[in-house]
Design a protein around this motif. Structure first.
Motif, PDB file in Angstrom:
ATOM      1  N   ASP A 181     -35.638 -14.040  -2.681  1.00 23.67           N
ATOM      2  CA  ASP A 181     -36.649 -13.075  -3.113  1.00 23.67           C
ATOM      3  C   ASP A 181     -38.042 -13.684  -3.084  1.00 23.67           C
ATOM      4  O   ASP A 181     -39.018 -13.025  -2.694  1.00 23.67           O
ATOM      5  N   ASN A 231     -30.927  -9.303  -7.825  1.00 24.01           N
ATOM      6  CA  ASN A 231     -32.224  -8.732  -7.466  1.00 24.01           C
ATOM      7  C   ASN A 231     -32.076  -7.907  -6.194  1.00 24.01           C
ATOM      8  O   ASN A 231     -31.015  -7.893  -5.552  1.00 24.01           O
ATOM      9  N   VAL A 245     -33.377  -8.172  -3.191  1.00 24.02           N
ATOM     10  CA  VAL A 245     -33.194  -8.897  -1.938  1.00 24.02           C
ATOM     11  C   VAL A 245     -31.742  -9.334  -1.777  1.00 24.02           C
ATOM     12  O   VAL A 245     -31.129  -9.139  -0.713  1.00 24.02           O
TER      13      VAL A 245
END
Length: 323
Positions: free
Chosen positions: A105, A187, A189
């Motif tokens: 990320d 997350n 990503v």
């Protein structure tokens, strides 16, 4: 890592390496004993409150999770004092991290910023998070650990490979102890790369030579007895020393290996990813924590085997743990 190292790991003349500390930063799991199931599904680590604090500022999510797990593991091993200061031999303590999506990320954020604003738009506080070794670096900096420091990013076998690398550092005399961290963040990503919802998961294992652990009165939870990485699971099991004569009381398996081995078809199996979601680089290290829990609770039922990878992957790894 090839299977050639496995014979050395089973050589009775080399130093034994034991698990002396375990720490989890895993939502819904309070202790590593819970990993033997069924999982409570509540309690345990809370990212909303557990990932805050001055020492965690300006760090990516995976690094913050790793720092919390390492904190708990070092405390569990008796290697920190009341102020959370490391009390072991810093020059001889290694850090080995397993992660496949850890700081992706941060890298994506940096490349998006460069595309929009050029390199002048990058923040000097955020740029260190783009290093491939940032997680291991933060753990070492936090506790002043000056031994070998590396990150394993090796797909499905990454966590088991990290434990084997750490063990080899100790056997070779490069370190007396190692903090092994398996970590993956939840997350956007990581979720896009996985194709499914990612999981916040961090687990830290402290490994020490048996002599070093005994000299300070540490309590060993398990011993790493064999390891191998090969093109298929059957070859990995053979090289790791798993035979019909060597009793395996628990097989910590992933979906790829569950139906790939008739030798262990009747052995009790636990698939941690089936209960917790995708664990990627954290899987093998979490399997080691579950193995220690099993061996502590009932060491009479045989050794514990942890495997990752299989027919749908480019390799498979096997780790054998004994009381």
């Amino acid at each position: 890592m090839s299977t050639t190292s496995t014979a050395h790991m089973r050589n009775p003349n080399v130093r034994e390496v034991a698990v002396t500390g375990i720490g989890l930063a895993l939502p819904g799991v309070a202790t590593y004993g819970d990993l033997l199931g069924p999982l409570p599904g509540e309690g345990g680590f809370d990212p909303a409150t557990g990932l805050s604090g001055r020492e965690l500022r300006h760090k990516d999510r995976a690094s913050r999770l790793a720092l919390r797990a390492a904190e708990f593991a070092l405390h569990d091993a008796g290697l920190t004092d009341a102020d959370a200061t490391f009390t072991g031999v810093a020059d001889a303590t290694a850090v080995v991290v397993s992660t496949n999506f850890g700081n992706a990320d941060s890298i994506c954020e940096a490349t998006d910023t460069i595309a929009r604003e050029g390199v002048r738009g990058l923040s000097p506080l955020g740029l260190p998070q783009t290093s491939s070794n940032v997680i291991a670096g933060w753990v070492a900096i936090r506790y002043g650990l000056r031994g070998p420091n590396l990150t394993i990013c090796n797909g499905t076998t990454s966590g088991l490979d990290a434990l084997a690398w750490a063990r080899n550092l100790i056997v070779a005399g490069r370190a007396e102890a190692a903090v092994v961290v398996g970590v993956e963040p939840a997350n956007e990503v990581a979720t896009r790369l996985l194709g499914e919802q990612s999981t916040d998961a961090a687990v830290a294992i402290v490994l020490e030579s048996a002599d070093a652990a005994a000299s300070r009165g540490a309590r060993p939870r398990a011993t790493i007895a064999g390891y191998a990485r090969a093109r298929d699971l059957a070859a990995a099991l053979t090289s790791a020393g798993v035979t019909e004569e060597k009793s395996v009381g628990l097989w910590l398996v992933d979906e790829a290996g569950a139906d790939a081995c008739q030798l262990l078809a009747a052995t009790r199996q636990i698939d941690l990813e089936a209960q917790l979601g995708p664990l990627s680089g954290a899987l093998g290290v979490l399997q080691c924590a579950a193995a220690a829990a099993h061996l502590e609770s009932d060491a009479t039922t045989g050794n514990v085997l942890a495997t990752a990878g299989g027919p749908h992957h480019d390799a498979a790894a096997a780790l054998l743990l004994t009381p």
